[in-house]
Design an enzyme around this catalytic site. Sequence first.
Site, PDB file in Angstrom:
ATOM      1  CE  LYS A 228      -1.067   2.327   3.442  1.00  0.00           C
ATOM      2  NZ  LYS A 228      -1.468   2.866   4.765  1.00  0.00           N
ATOM      3  CB  CYS A 298     -18.540   3.669   3.944  1.00  0.00           C
ATOM      4  SG  CYS A 298     -18.915   1.920   3.746  1.00  0.00           S
ATOM      5  CB  CYS A 305     -26.622   2.718   5.428  1.00  0.00           C
ATOM      6  SG  CYS A 305     -25.290   1.510   5.568  1.00  0.00           S
ATOM      7  CB  CYS A 308     -24.723   6.058   1.870  1.00  0.00           C
ATOM      8  SG  CYS A 308     -23.742   5.467   0.474  1.00  0.00           S
ATOM      9  CB  CYS A 314     -24.643  -0.309  -1.025  1.00  0.00           C
ATOM     10  SG  CYS A 314     -23.320  -1.047  -0.029  1.00  0.00           S
TER      11      CYS A 314
END
Length: 324
Positions: A228, A298, A305, A308, A314
Amino acid sequence: MAKNGSQKPVMRFITYRNAGNSWFVMKICLHFVMSQISKSKYFGPTTRASKRTAKTTAVTPAKKLGVELKENASKPKTPKIKKVSSGNAKTKLKWEPDKWEMQLENIRKMREVKDAPVDTMGCERCTQDGYTEKEKRYHILTSLMLSSQTKDHVTHGAMDKLLNHGLTVDKIIGISDKKLGELIYPVGFWKRKVEYIKKTASILKEQYDCDIPSTVETLVKLPGVGPKMAYLTMTCAWDKVVGIGVDVHVHRISNRLGWVKKKTKEPEQTRQGLEDWLPREYWKEVNWLLVGFGQQVCLPVSPKCEFCLNNQICPASTAKSKKK
């Protein structure tokens, strides 16, 4: 003729009262010949019956195809697959998640304000004027090394202290472990990171003229530098997009949205899964988008949610049932 109507394969001598009757004799002979023919493997009733059975039970290719089509029709639908043409005029099948473009566009809308911690304290923000380009690349690498298991504001605070002290390869080599620990505390695993930063500075001095490596393969050989960090260093320090930087936010959200073909347990598996299907032009922004989205909406625990824009498309949404 034998008793009970049975027939013998060998003709016996038969005496008839009217032996002179030639027609009667011919009839008896013909009857015998026909009985022998009926037992023949070429003309017998068993052979003819088996041929008739074979004709009636034979399955044509069309019937077989029909059976296969009927069986396939009962199978569940497979994920969306897209045909991709290569330069060799060959076509291969490419998996991609359903509605990913709509989901990505919704995340862009939610990130328009750019007020997440990553927007003001990301690794590319952890530098100061007055340093050379080579030294600024070293700042980005150091910031990423400190960021592991650490909140952005803590990493940013540690970088401020290092920059005010003087953050160059030579100064890190000359600083004591105790002083370096005081400067980077309270980042996660700060004692171990003191060791990594000191060893890395020595390697950069000896092998790279105080600059940082310019490939993922050489970056991950540095102490404490994982995939990463390497991919983000390539993007932020060298402005080369060679892969997707996947941290805990990108890993978590990719699995929730169904952006990986199979659930993944490690960020490196998620990176490979994303790079298999996500068009390359999105590789640079996807980390920045998902990290900020993960910091604000998130969340790891109790995601928001209800706020969102993807809550109805989703797979992991907890707000689907609330839609009227």
